[in-house]
Enzyme design. Structure first.
Site, PDB file in Angstrom:
ATOM      1  N   PRO A 273      -4.852 -12.895 -20.199  1.00  0.00           N
ATOM      2  CA  PRO A 273      -4.433 -14.291 -20.258  1.00  0.00           C
ATOM      3  C   PRO A 273      -5.413 -15.110 -21.087  1.00  0.00           C
ATOM      4  O   PRO A 273      -6.607 -14.863 -21.041  1.00  0.00           O
ATOM      5  CB  PRO A 273      -4.443 -14.747 -18.799  1.00  0.00           C
ATOM      6  CG  PRO A 273      -4.996 -13.642 -17.993  1.00  0.00           C
ATOM      7  CD  PRO A 273      -5.219 -12.453 -18.878  1.00  0.00           C
ATOM      8  N   CYS A 274      -4.890 -16.060 -21.850  1.00  0.00           N
ATOM      9  CA  CYS A 274      -5.743 -16.860 -22.734  1.00  0.00           C
ATOM     10  C   CYS A 274      -5.523 -18.358 -22.533  1.00  0.00           C
ATOM     11  O   CYS A 274      -5.910 -19.165 -23.366  1.00  0.00           O
ATOM     12  CB  CYS A 274      -5.475 -16.505 -24.193  1.00  0.00           C
ATOM     13  SG  CYS A 274      -5.795 -14.775 -24.601  1.00  0.00           S
ATOM     14  N   GLN A 275      -4.903 -18.751 -21.406  1.00  0.00           N
ATOM     15  CA  GLN A 275      -4.525 -20.150 -21.225  1.00  0.00           C
ATOM     16  C   GLN A 275      -5.728 -21.064 -21.011  1.00  0.00           C
ATOM     17  O   GLN A 275      -5.646 -22.269 -21.180  1.00  0.00           O
ATOM     18  CB  GLN A 275      -3.600 -20.305 -20.018  1.00  0.00           C
ATOM     19  CG  GLN A 275      -2.415 -19.380 -20.026  1.00  0.00           C
ATOM     20  CD  GLN A 275      -2.685 -18.136 -19.210  1.00  0.00           C
ATOM     21  OE1 GLN A 275      -3.642 -17.438 -19.477  1.00  0.00           O
ATOM     22  NE2 GLN A 275      -1.851 -17.876 -18.232  1.00  0.00           N
TER      23      GLN A 275
END
Length: 389
Positions: A79-81
């Site tokens: 995840p890169c949020q």
């Protein structure tokens, strides 16, 4: 000898399954979902598998586990949020630590290739800082990074599922993306075949040696009687999203209790009673088993039917409860998409010494303008790369 890879955030192993189809060999899968790792182990019998928090797994312990074997590829979908878009990027932000774990493994194992997949929203303008940060991190480790959005139905998956695919190599050349194998529709003049359909998935990817796994018809029945009655009136490939759909398909006594004019844009946010069509590819299979209905039977899809649409082989068995199976299937990278990407990486490995070195020549706006172009095949000498500064 097959090239070896490690799958971080492996889930049930869709990415690993496809990469092995292409000619790679999986050494290890890591995921914090214990049930998904059970599925991974069951279907990747020669690979190691670890269920746990990747933050607590040292690269030294992994090196000890796999011995002196050379890791050619590290892949995964962290995840890169959580990257901050205001001020300094905070590596300690708990929402983005998993990306930094991916970087940690790449730095430790120094594979020749990296493959990272993520949602298409990562290319939105609001995530520009995130995009630049990802590329800069890998560039600082000596990788040439390219990014493109690929649609699974172009590669034999009977599903329109789009993912952002980052590819990287240590040889300073443009990464090769797979050439499109299937066209979008009959309107296109190309000689490519039409996309595979839901019917193709059901006929080819549900049964193996007379057995069908993860195909519980009882649990696919609709418990809500009104919902089931409504579904009986919905034609194959249709759904109810607008008032005109309700008028066209449902008798008055089964209309929804809504004031259409007071709904935002006078429609349901998501289509209801969404029957698939056997003669076309599916929309994106997600983790919610109630998103789609069987094309002609008045029920939900089974886990096996969903897995077939995701292009999992019929002998790929999913562990856990029905909800856990659906979560694994909906979160997976479609194996046939992964297979196409793996073949493209192996193609690059064979011709890398003949290719010219590349430089970052495009800015973010140019990337965003071209990343969603699906009609053009990817030539091995073309590349998409971000300008970092």
């Amino acid at each position: 000898m097959k090239k070896l890879f490690i799958d971080l955030f492996s889930g049930a192993g869709g990415l690993s399954c496809g990469l092995e189809m292409s000619g790679f060999k999986c050494l290890l899968g890591i995921d914090q979902d214990k049930t998904a790792i059970e599925t991974f182990k069951l279907n990747h019998k020669y690979a190691q598998a670890i269920a746990g928090d990747i933050r607590k797994i040292s690269t030294e312990s992994i090196k000890e586990l796999i011995g002196n074997q050379k890791v050619s590829l590290i892949c995964g979908g962290p995840p890169c949020q959580g990257f901050s878009t205001i001020g300094q990027n905070n590596k300690e932000d708990e929402r983005n630590f998993l990306f930094w774990e991916f970087v940690r493994f790449v730095e430790a194992f120094k594979p020749n290739y990296i493959l990272m997949e993520n949602v298409t929203g990562l290319l939105a303008k609001k995530n520009e800082h995130t995009l630049k940060t990802i590329i800069k991190c890998f560039t600082n480790l000596g990788y040439t990074i390219d990014v493109k959005v690929l649609s699974a139905h172009h590669y034999g998956v009977p599903e329109k599922r789009r993912r952002t695919i980052f590819l990287g190599n240590k040889f300073g050349v443009a990464n090769i993306y797979p050439e499109q194998l299937f066209k979008n529709s009959e309107k296109e003049s190309t000689n490519l075949p039409l996309p595979r359909t839901v019917d193709w998935a059901f006929r080819n990817l549900c049964e193996v040696n007379g057995r069908v796994f993860n195909h519980d018809l009882d649990s696919a029945q609709i418990p809500n009687e009104i919902e089931k009655k409504r579904l009986q009136f919905i034609p194959e490939g249709k759904s109810v999203r607008y008032k005109k759909d309700e008028l066209a398909y449902l008798p008055k006594e089964l209309w929804f209790d809504v004031d259409w004019k007071n709904l935002h844009e006078e429609r349901f946010r998501e289509a209801k009673l969404n029957r698939l069509s056997r003669n076309s590819c599916s929309g994106t299979i997600n983790t919610n088993r109630t998103s789609y209905y069987h094309p002609i039977e008045n029920r939900y899809l089974t886990a096996r039917e969903a897995a077939a649409i995701q292009s999992f082989p019929p002998d790929y068995i999913f562990c856990g409860s029905l909800n856990q199976q659906w979560r694994q299937i909906g979160n997976a990278v479609p194996p046939l998409l992964a297979k196409a990407i793996g073949e493209a990486i192996l193609k690059l490995d064979q011709c890398k010494d003949l290719m010219e070195k590349t430089l970052s020549i495009q800015d973010v706006s140019s990337i965003r303008a071209t990343a969603f172009s699906y009609r053009e095949n990817v030539d091995e000498h073309q590349f998409i790369q971000l300008k970092l500064f």
